[in-house]
Write a protein that holds these residues in place. Structure first.
Motif, short mmCIF file in Angstrom:
data_model
loop_
_atom_site.label_atom_id
_atom_site.label_comp_id
_atom_site.label_asym_id
_atom_site.label_seq_id
_atom_site.Cartn_x
_atom_site.Cartn_y
_atom_site.Cartn_z
N UNK A 149 -3.09 -7.79 -7.48
CA UNK A 149 -3.91 -8.87 -7.06
C UNK A 149 -4.55 -8.21 -5.48
N UNK A 150 -3.73 -8.02 -4.68
CA UNK A 150 -4.13 -7.61 -3.53
C UNK A 150 -5.12 -6.25 -3.49
N UNK A 151 -4.83 -5.33 -4.40
CA UNK A 151 -5.71 -4.22 -4.65
C UNK A 151 -6.88 -4.67 -5.10
N UNK A 152 -7.15 -5.51 -5.97
CA UNK A 152 -8.43 -6.14 -6.60
C UNK A 152 -9.02 -6.93 -5.39
N UNK A 153 -8.36 -7.73 -4.83
CA UNK A 153 -8.87 -8.35 -3.45
C UNK A 153 -9.57 -7.39 -2.58
N UNK A 154 -8.92 -6.46 -2.17
CA UNK A 154 -9.71 -5.44 -1.10
C UNK A 154 -10.76 -4.63 -1.68
N UNK A 155 -11.00 -4.29 -3.20
CA UNK A 155 -11.74 -4.01 -3.69
C UNK A 155 -13.18 -4.69 -3.71
N UNK A 156 -12.81 -5.89 -4.16
CA UNK A 156 -13.89 -7.03 -4.20
C UNK A 156 -14.58 -7.32 -2.84
N UNK B 193 -16.60 -17.27 3.19
CA UNK B 193 -16.26 -18.60 3.12
C UNK B 193 -16.08 -19.44 1.73
N UNK B 194 -16.75 -18.86 0.78
CA UNK B 194 -16.76 -19.26 -0.53
C UNK B 194 -15.56 -18.86 -0.99
N UNK B 195 -14.90 -17.67 -0.84
CA UNK B 195 -13.64 -17.12 -1.19
C UNK B 195 -12.61 -18.12 -0.95
N UNK B 196 -12.66 -18.61 0.30
CA UNK B 196 -11.57 -19.71 0.78
C UNK B 196 -11.92 -21.17 0.16
N UNK B 197 -13.24 -21.35 0.06
CA UNK B 197 -13.53 -22.77 -0.44
C UNK B 197 -12.95 -22.69 -2.07
N UNK C 232 -7.28 -12.76 -6.69
CA UNK C 232 -8.14 -11.63 -7.28
C UNK C 232 -9.58 -12.27 -7.96
N UNK C 233 -9.39 -13.63 -8.31
CA UNK C 233 -10.44 -14.15 -8.83
C UNK C 233 -11.17 -14.66 -7.73
N UNK C 234 -10.54 -15.39 -6.71
CA UNK C 234 -11.42 -15.69 -5.56
C UNK C 234 -12.14 -14.53 -4.75
N UNK C 235 -11.47 -13.56 -4.69
CA UNK C 235 -12.27 -12.42 -4.26
C UNK C 235 -13.43 -11.88 -4.98
N UNK D 124 -1.45 -18.69 -5.67
CA UNK D 124 -2.82 -17.52 -5.79
C UNK D 124 -2.23 -16.30 -5.77
N UNK D 125 -0.97 -16.11 -5.45
CA UNK D 125 -0.37 -14.64 -5.31
C UNK D 125 0.93 -14.49 -6.32
N UNK D 126 0.61 -14.30 -7.72
CA UNK D 126 1.52 -14.24 -8.48
C UNK D 126 2.66 -13.06 -8.10
#
Length: 303
Positions: free
Chosen positions: A91-98, A15-19, A174-177, A82-84
Motif C-alpha cells: 500500500x505504501x509503495x502504491x501511495x508513493x507511486x501515485x 487535500x482530496x486524498x485526505x478528504x 492506495x486508493x486514496x493516493x 486504511x493501512x491493511x
C-alpha cells in the motif's frame, strides 16, 4: 479530543486524498480554506514556514504532508483501516507511486487544459517553488506526460477488473493516493473521458467518490489560530530515535521538502522515529507549536 481541522482549498489534489480518508472513516472535521498562492498569513504561523496544502491541525499539533496526515488519522481512528497490516508495504509503495509519478503525469496536461481559467499569477507562484512548475516547463511536458498517464490508467484498469478496490475488497491508502490525481482529471470533461473509457477504473472512481463529502463544518482561519493559541502540543511523547541515528531530541534543525518548495520550518526535535520527525517551535502570536513531518521526502539539517 480536540477537533480535527484541515487547512486546504477545494481544488487541491493532495487535500482530496485526505478528504477521501476522512469521508471513508466517517471522521467529523472542520474545514479551513487557505489561499492557493503565497502569502498564506494564516497558515505559516502554524507551520513555521511550510506552505504546501493540506495541513492538519489538532490543537497545537500541526501535521504536514499527506503521508504524515494519513498515518495520524489512522492512529486516531484505526477502524475502518486504511493501512491493511498484511499489505502495508505494498500500500505504501502504491501511495508513493501515485503521489509522485502518477500525479506528475496528470498535472501538466490538466494545467494546460485549465490554463484559461486559472487564477492570475498561479503558475508564477508555483514556478517560485520549482522551475518544473513554470508555465514553459508545464506546457512543454504536457504531451509526453499525458501519453504516460494513459499507460498508468491502463495499469489501474487491469488491477481493478476483478476487485472493487486496488488491494481487494476494502478501501486503503492506495486508493486514496490514486484517486486524487484522477479526481483532478474530472475538472476537464475531455481528459476525464480517458477514465470513462476504462470501465473498471470508472466504476472504482464512482465508488470512492460515493463516500461523499463526509461530516464537515467550516471554520475560519482566525478560529483555527485561536485554538492553537489556547492549546499546548499533546502528540510529542514516545518513539525515540533509532540506534545509529545522528539526530537527537533537543537538536535544533531546519526541515524542508526535497522536491519543491524552498520554505523551511525551524525548531527543536522533540520526537524522532524512522518514519517521522516532530519539532517544537515557538511562534510570537501562538506560543508553543509541535510540527510533524514524515522523514521520507524531507531534508533535515542540523543547526
Amino acid at each position: 479530543m480536540a477537533e480535527i481541522i484541515l487547512h486546504h482549498y477545494p481544488l487541491s489534489l493532495f487535500a482530496e486524498k485526505i478528504r477521501r480518508i476522512l469521508a471513508y472513516k466517517k471522521v467529523a472535521w472542520r474545514s479551513v480554506e487557505q489561499p492557493m498562492m503565497a502569502p498564506k498569513p494564516d497558515l505559516t504561523p502554524l507551520t513555521g514556514g511550510y506552505r504546501r496544502i493540506p495541513v492538519l491541525q489538532i490543537g497545537a499539533d500541526v501535521y504536514c504532508d499527506t503521508a504524515c496526515i494519513a498515518r495520524r488519522l489512522e492512529e486516531l481512528r484505526p477502524e475502518p483501516a486504511c493501512f491493511p497490516p498484511r499489505q502495508a508495504g505494498l500500500a505504501a509503495m502504491i501511495e508513493d507511486w501515485a503521489d509522485h509519478r502518477l500525479t506528475q503525469q496528470i498535472v501538466p496536461p490538466m494545467v494546460v487544459e485549465l490554463f484559461p481559467v486559472l487564477p492570475p499569477g498561479l503558475l508564477e507562484d508555483r514556478a517560485a517553488m520549482t522551475p518544473a512548475l513554470s508555465k514553459e516547463a508545464i506546457f512543454g511536458a504536457a504531451p509526453h506526460a499525458l501519453s504516460q498517464a494513459r499507460r498508468s490508467l491502463d495499469r489501474l484498469e487491469s488491477q481493478l477488473r476483478d476487485r472493487p478496490f486496488l488491494l481487494g475488497d476494502a478501501f486503503s491508502i492506495a486508493d486514496a493516493a490514486c484517486f486524487h490525481p484522477i479526481w483532478f482529471m474530472k475538472q476537464s470533461a475531455r481528459l476525464f473521458a480517458e477514465v470513462e473509457a476504462r470501465p473498471a477504473l470508472a466504476a472504482w472512481f464512482a465508488r470512492v467518490e460515493g463516500f461523499g463529502p463526509g461530516d464537515v463544518r467550516p471554520m475560519t482561519p482566525a478560529e483555527a489560530l485561536a485554538i492553537a493559541r489556547a492549546s499546548e502540543p499533546a502528540d510529542v511523547a514516545g518513539r525515540e530515535s533509532a540506534r545509529g541515528e545522528e539526530l537527537r531530541p533537543g537538536d535544533a534543525v531546519t526541515i524542508k521538502a526535497d522536491d519543491y518548495g524552498p520554505e523551511e520550518s525551524r525548531g527543536a526535535i522533540v520526537r524522532l522515529s524512522a518514519d517521522e520527525i516532530t519539532i517544537r517551535r515557538s511562534d510570537p502570536a501562538l506560543g508553543e507549536i509541535a510540527v510533524h513531518f514524515p522523514r521520507a521526502g524531507y531534508r533535515i539539517n542540523k543547526q
